[in-house]
Design an enzyme around this catalytic site. Structure first.
Site, PDB file in Angstrom:
ATOM      1  N   HIS A 154      -3.071   1.713  10.851  1.00 32.75           N
ATOM      2  CA  HIS A 154      -2.230   2.915  10.736  1.00 32.75           C
ATOM      3  C   HIS A 154      -2.496   3.933  11.846  1.00 32.75           C
ATOM      4  CE1 HIS A 154      -0.506   1.707   6.969  1.00 32.75           C
ATOM      5  NE2 HIS A 154      -1.658   1.692   6.335  1.00 32.75           N
ATOM      6  N   ASP A 190      -1.064  -7.110   5.846  1.00 28.77           N
ATOM      7  CA  ASP A 190      -1.526  -6.096   4.901  1.00 28.77           C
ATOM      8  C   ASP A 190      -0.326  -5.653   4.056  1.00 28.77           C
ATOM      9  OD1 ASP A 190      -3.936  -3.858   4.684  1.00 28.77           O
ATOM     10  OD2 ASP A 190      -1.966  -2.968   4.340  1.00 28.77           O
ATOM     11  N   HIS A 192       0.658  -2.691   3.448  1.00 33.12           N
ATOM     12  CA  HIS A 192       1.336  -1.573   4.095  1.00 33.12           C
ATOM     13  C   HIS A 192       1.622  -1.901   5.566  1.00 33.12           C
ATOM     14  CE1 HIS A 192      -1.113   0.182   0.801  1.00 33.12           C
ATOM     15  NE2 HIS A 192      -0.003   0.858   0.580  1.00 33.12           N
TER      16      HIS A 192
END
Length: 334
Positions: A154, A190, A192
């Site tokens: 992220h 993953d 996300h």
């Protein structure tokens, strides 16, 4: 399979995060490390390759901010971990960052990622573990694993978020390019979407990014990872997003992963980096897929069957009681 981890990666231990409108215990706990290590056995300590590979991906001002933020937070008379609360909207003017609150908002995209006194240390060694696994594969290993904690996908070139401060997958991919690998692919599995990885490489044609993840129409990080995002400029066509709905089981996930692997095969990489998250498991506390522990070896075998030299990097997975078995299953299947 060689496995890399440094104990300093467990030092970052925030108490709380801002989640769904209130403070909650921090999900990305150091207990994740203990669970994984108990299941996979011993690891090697990565060598220190310094900040140069990090600065090849992240901006100098952002790296300086990560290192200085805790001291600046304390100097402002604050207690506890540094958490942002004000964020600039796209198109607004730049402002002086002398006040730590302004800097926190400038270099963060959410309030779930506190910067502790050990955030830089743990993230730095997470990146070093990723570099060690990548170098092992470039030196001839078929595959290697980096227990990257904190996770990384992220984090963008100049921002943190989603428990991530440094983007280990991006750092590893760029290091492989700098070592002479002409084409690198990243497969992100993953729960996300890896918005930071996509951001870093979206205008690049030499690094292919494919992600299977929860539909951002319903799930974090919301503003990235939609199916129509395919890269820009020289990177047009080098991004592939395959969002899935809540409740996705092995059949749906495996099918989407196969689409990603076929696209990667057309790209013909010299190295594959897998951003592996075990938060796709049915009992993960912050996710909504329905994979079983027995599914992870299946997914891993499908990837391994393609034959690419592969560095596997740990991303999410927050059901600590099952995390070790899920990671061990994936590595064993590979």
């Amino acid at each position: 399979m060689r496995r890399f981890f440094d104990p300093r990666q467990a030092l970052h231990a925030p108490a709380l995060e801002l989640h769904n409108g209130g403070f909650a215990p921090y999900a990305e706990t150091p207990a994740r490390v203990d669970a994984i290590l108990a299941a996979i056995g011993g690891t090697e300590t990565p060598p220190d390759r310094g900040t140069a590979p990090i600065l090849a991906v992240h901006t100098t001002d952002y790296v300086d901010f990560l290192q200085s933020a805790p001291a600046r937070w304390m100097a402002a008379g604050r207690s506890g971990d540094a958490i942002p609360y004000a964020f600039p909207v796209v198109g607004r003017r730049a402002v002086p960052l002398d006040r730590i609150d302004a800097a926190m908002g400038r270099y963060s995209f959410d309030a779930t990622t506190p910067i502790t006194a050990k955030a830089w240390t743990s993230s730095y060694w997470s990146a070093q573990s990723a570099l060690a696994a990548t170098q092992a594969v470039l030196a001839g290993e078929r595959a290697a694993f980096a227990l990257c904690r904190p996770p990384g996908h992220h984090a963008g070139a100049d921002y943190c978020g989603g428990y991530c401060h440094l983007n280990a997958a991006a750092i590893a991919a760029q290091a492989a390019r700098d070592a002479g690998t002409a084409r690198v692919a990243i497969l992100d599995i993953d729960y996300h979407h890896g918005n930071g990885t996509q951001d870093i490489f979206q205008t690049r044609g030499d690094i292919f990014y494919a992600s299977v993840h929860a539909d951002p129409a319903t799930d974090y990080p919301f503003y990235w990872g939609h199916a129509d995002e395919s890269g820009e400029g020289e990177g047009a066509g080098a991004t592939l997003n395959l969002p899935l709905p809540h409740g996705a089981t092995l059949t749906a996930f495996r099918g989407a992963q196969a689409v990603a692997l076929d696209a990667i095969a057309r790209f013909a990489p010299g190295l594959l980096i897998v951003s592996f998250g075990a938060d796709t498991w049915r009992g993960d506390p912050i996710s909504h897929f329905a994979l079983e522990t027995a599914d992870y070896p299946v997914l891993a075998r499908d990837i391994a069957a393609r034959g690419w030299p592969t560095a596997i990097l740990m991303e999410g997975g927050y059901a600590v009681g099952a995390l070790g078995d899920n990671v061990a299953g994936f590595l064993g299947g590979f």
